[in-house]
Structures are given as C-alpha cells and as structure tokens.
Design a protein around this motif. Structure first.
Motif, PDB file in Angstrom:
ATOM      1  N   LEU A  49      12.438  -1.639 -10.417  1.00 41.90           N
ATOM      2  CA  LEU A  49      11.108  -1.987 -11.052  1.00 41.90           C
ATOM      3  C   LEU A  49      10.657  -0.556 -11.648  1.00 41.90           C
ATOM      4  O   LEU A  49      11.075   0.398 -11.343  1.00 41.90           O
ATOM      5  N   ASP A  50       9.565  -0.807 -12.467  1.00 43.89           N
ATOM      6  CA  ASP A  50       8.874   0.226 -12.743  1.00 43.89           C
ATOM      7  C   ASP A  50       8.035   1.177 -11.758  1.00 43.89           C
ATOM      8  O   ASP A  50       6.951   0.252 -11.156  1.00 43.89           O
ATOM      9  N   THR A  51       8.316   2.341 -11.417  1.00 42.44           N
ATOM     10  CA  THR A  51       7.688   2.949 -10.191  1.00 42.44           C
ATOM     11  C   THR A  51       6.162   3.137 -10.530  1.00 42.44           C
ATOM     12  O   THR A  51       5.568   3.452  -9.603  1.00 42.44           O
ATOM     13  N   HIS A  52       5.831   3.173 -11.714  1.00 40.74           N
ATOM     14  CA  HIS A  52       4.508   3.368 -12.113  1.00 40.74           C
ATOM     15  C   HIS A  52       3.553   2.146 -11.582  1.00 40.74           C
ATOM     16  O   HIS A  52       2.415   2.294 -11.640  1.00 40.74           O
ATOM     17  N   GLN A  53       4.375   1.248 -11.180  1.00 44.15           N
ATOM     18  CA  GLN A  53       3.575  -0.054 -10.627  1.00 44.15           C
ATOM     19  C   GLN A  53       3.177   0.163  -9.267  1.00 44.15           C
ATOM     20  O   GLN A  53       2.273  -0.704  -8.640  1.00 44.15           O
ATOM     21  N   LEU A  54       3.781   1.071  -8.436  1.00 43.21           N
ATOM     22  CA  LEU A  54       3.638   1.174  -7.104  1.00 43.21           C
ATOM     23  C   LEU A  54       2.662   2.065  -6.746  1.00 43.21           C
ATOM     24  O   LEU A  54       2.319   3.143  -7.228  1.00 43.21           O
ATOM     25  N   GLN A  55       1.871   1.587  -5.557  1.00 41.27           N
ATOM     26  CA  GLN A  55       0.670   2.083  -5.158  1.00 41.27           C
ATOM     27  C   GLN A  55       0.754   3.756  -4.716  1.00 41.27           C
ATOM     28  O   GLN A  55      -0.015   4.536  -4.914  1.00 41.27           O
ATOM     29  N   GLY A  56       2.013   3.392  -3.561  1.00 39.38           N
ATOM     30  CA  GLY A  56       2.336   4.875  -2.944  1.00 39.38           C
ATOM     31  C   GLY A  56       3.688   4.770  -2.351  1.00 39.38           C
ATOM     32  O   GLY A  56       3.892   3.846  -1.702  1.00 39.38           O
ATOM     33  N   VAL A  57       4.477   5.877  -2.593  1.00 38.84           N
ATOM     34  CA  VAL A  57       5.548   5.830  -1.969  1.00 38.84           C
ATOM     35  C   VAL A  57       5.704   7.483  -1.356  1.00 38.84           C
ATOM     36  O   VAL A  57       5.484   8.384  -1.943  1.00 38.84           O
ATOM     37  N   SER A 110       0.774  -1.089  -0.034  1.00 42.54           N
ATOM     38  CA  SER A 110       0.060  -0.257   0.098  1.00 42.54           C
ATOM     39  C   SER A 110       0.944   1.332   0.025  1.00 42.54           C
ATOM     40  O   SER A 110       0.760   2.606  -0.819  1.00 42.54           O
ATOM     41  N   TRP A 111       2.062   1.271   1.005  1.00 37.43           N
ATOM     42  CA  TRP A 111       2.939   2.361   1.053  1.00 37.43           C
ATOM     43  C   TRP A 111       4.200   2.036   1.015  1.00 37.43           C
ATOM     44  O   TRP A 111       4.540   0.808   1.667  1.00 37.43           O
ATOM     45  N   ILE A 112       5.244   2.386   0.448  1.00 35.08           N
ATOM     46  CA  ILE A 112       6.656   2.305   0.486  1.00 35.08           C
ATOM     47  C   ILE A 112       7.309   3.620   0.898  1.00 35.08           C
ATOM     48  O   ILE A 112       7.148   4.582   0.595  1.00 35.08           O
ATOM     49  N   PHE A 113       7.968   3.443   2.030  1.00 37.72           N
ATOM     50  CA  PHE A 113       8.814   4.827   2.732  1.00 37.72           C
ATOM     51  C   PHE A 113      10.303   4.516   2.406  1.00 37.72           C
ATOM     52  O   PHE A 113      10.811   3.679   2.887  1.00 37.72           O
ATOM     53  N   VAL A 114      10.788   5.564   1.696  1.00 33.41           N
ATOM     54  CA  VAL A 114      12.274   5.544   1.512  1.00 33.41           C
ATOM     55  C   VAL A 114      12.761   6.971   1.614  1.00 33.41           C
ATOM     56  O   VAL A 114      12.119   7.888   1.630  1.00 33.41           O
TER      57      VAL A 114
END
Length: 269
Positions: free
Chosen positions: A184-192, A168-172
């Motif tokens: 990976l393609d960050t357009h695949q990520l739901q939320g960063v 759901s969320w990735i914190f970096v």
C-alpha cells in the motif's frame, strides 16, 4: 489508565545459534509485548491461549505484575517454536507447533466483543486470522497497533493491508518495511517504527521519517524478543503521555537491555 490488550501467542521457545548460545525459554510475542509494557508502567494483558503445560504462568515470579485475566487455559499443548539464528543474530528459519493456540482467533474475537474500551496491539503471526481480528477492531472503531514476524510477514502484511491505515502504529524491521511499501501507499500510514538490528530505529509518520534513535553498542546474548520489548515499551510510554522522541528513546534502551539480559526461563519444565 486504559488497558492494553495484546493479542498473540504465549509459547515455549527454543533458540539456537551456531556458537552454542540459546536454549529453552518462555516466549511468544503477546507475552513479551505485555511484559515490556507492564515494566514501563502500563496496564497490559496478553490475550492468548495456552495449554495446561503453562497453566502456572500467573504464578511465575517474573510475571506477577502482568494482567492474566485474558489468558485462556485449555487442554492440549501450548504453542512451541524453534528459532534458528546465525552468529550475528540474524533470523534463519523457524519450526512451529501451534498446539492450542489454533483457538486464538475465536478467543480474541470474544475478548474484543466484551472489552471494547481497551487499547489493542495485534501480533500478526500465524495461526491468528489477522483479517478477522483487524476487521472487527476497525468496524468497532477501537484503537489498535500491529507488528509482524519475518517468516509470515510476506503473506500477513498483504492480508492486513486493507486495515493498516487504521492502525495507530505499525512495528516492522528493515526487511519487512519494503513489504509495506509493496502492499500500500505508506503515506496512508499514521505511524511506523522500523528497527534494523544494531542500526538506528526510525520513526515514520505518513511515510516520512520524523525521528531516529541509534541503540547503544552491545554484545547480545539473545536477540529473540527485542522487537517485542521495543513495541511494548514504546506503547506504554505513549499511553503515559510521553512525546514521540522520548517514547522512542525509552523503547530503544529497553530493547538493548533485553538482548543482554538472561532469557525468561520456564517456571517449570
């Protein structure tokens, strides 16, 4: 309210700065994320393994509101870390003794099997077997979020990549975000959510920035744990039904307060 189970370490930390700041404190990402979430009104539990040297955590006066039912206490030393920073608070290097936290993966997998209705946040740090934990969360279709820690992020982002589109969320931080772009393609990520020290925190959805909040100017006393505080506060506000901009604003304010507050000291030495 659904419980937030935070998988990661609770540890004895030493922080060191060239100007003499730092010292012994109670740390670990699982503790700091869960504590921040609890302070923001969530029900949060560290899913951690500690030794008998930290068996009085539930009695710590600053931690009484945290849910300690997912803590495993076992014979042996707790994880211990020495974190070196420069005078501006930039991370330099890490000394690690994992102790009984090497049992964390087995403990986490057992907890997930028995608590499938929890929300999960996974602190992707050694010695956790990150693919095993993310794989079972994904297989069981359990909602989860993740964060990383710069020393191990080059390896663990790559290991975690197959499951990150399910997060759901990735914190970096700003140094870790390029690792996501390489993996990976960050357009695949739901939320960063991307932090950058004293600069604006960016919120990304499907690879596109949708909001940012600049932290107030501060004179930090201790930077360790700021990102964990931001993550826990953000997740707590979302669980309360706050919108993304409001949750991000609250998280940035909490992280800014954290770096100017006294560190969490050990209940006993």
């Amino acid at each position: 309210m659904q419980r937030l189970s935070v998988i990661g370490n609770v540890s004895r930390d030493q922080t060191r700065y060239p100007d003499g700041r730092g010292g012994d404190q109670l740390g670990g990402a699982a503790l700091r994320v869960a504590l921040a979430a609890t302070r923001a009104g969530a029900h949060a539990a560290p899913v951690s393994v500690v030794g008998e040297d930290l068996d009085d955590l539930p009695q710590h006066p600053a931690l009484s509101a945290v849910d300690w039912t997912a803590l495993r206490i076992t014979p042996g030393p707790s994880a211990a870390f020495v974190l070196h920073h420069d005078e501006q608070g930039r991370f330099l290097d890490l000394g690690a003794a994992y102790g009984v936290s090497r049992q964390l993966t087995d403990h986490a997998l057992d907890h997930i099997s028995r608590h499938r209705r929890d929300l999960y946040h996974v602190c992707c740090r050694r010695p956790l077997n990150v693919p095993a934990v993310l794989g079972i969360l994904a297989d069981l279709d359990i909602p989860f979020s993740v964060d990383f820690f710069l020393p191990s992020a080059p390896d663990l982002v790559t290991e975690a990549a197959p499951w990150l589109p399910r997060a759901s969320w990735i914190f970096v931080n700003a140094h870790e975000y390029p690792l996501l772009e390489s993996a990976l393609d960050t357009h695949q990520l739901q939320g960063v959510v991307v932090t950058d020290g004293p600069h604006a925190v960016q919120l990304m959805r499907r690879g596109r920035p949708v909001a940012e909040v600049a932290p107030p100017a501060t004179a930090p006393a201790e930077v360790v744990g700021a990102g964990d505080t931001l993550s826990g506060t953000y997740l707590a506000h979302l669980s309360r039904g706050d919108g993304l901009p409001a949750a991000l604003e609250a998280a940035v304010v909490a992280a800014s307060r954290h770096i100017t507050a006294p560190p969490l000291t050990l209940h006993r030495n």
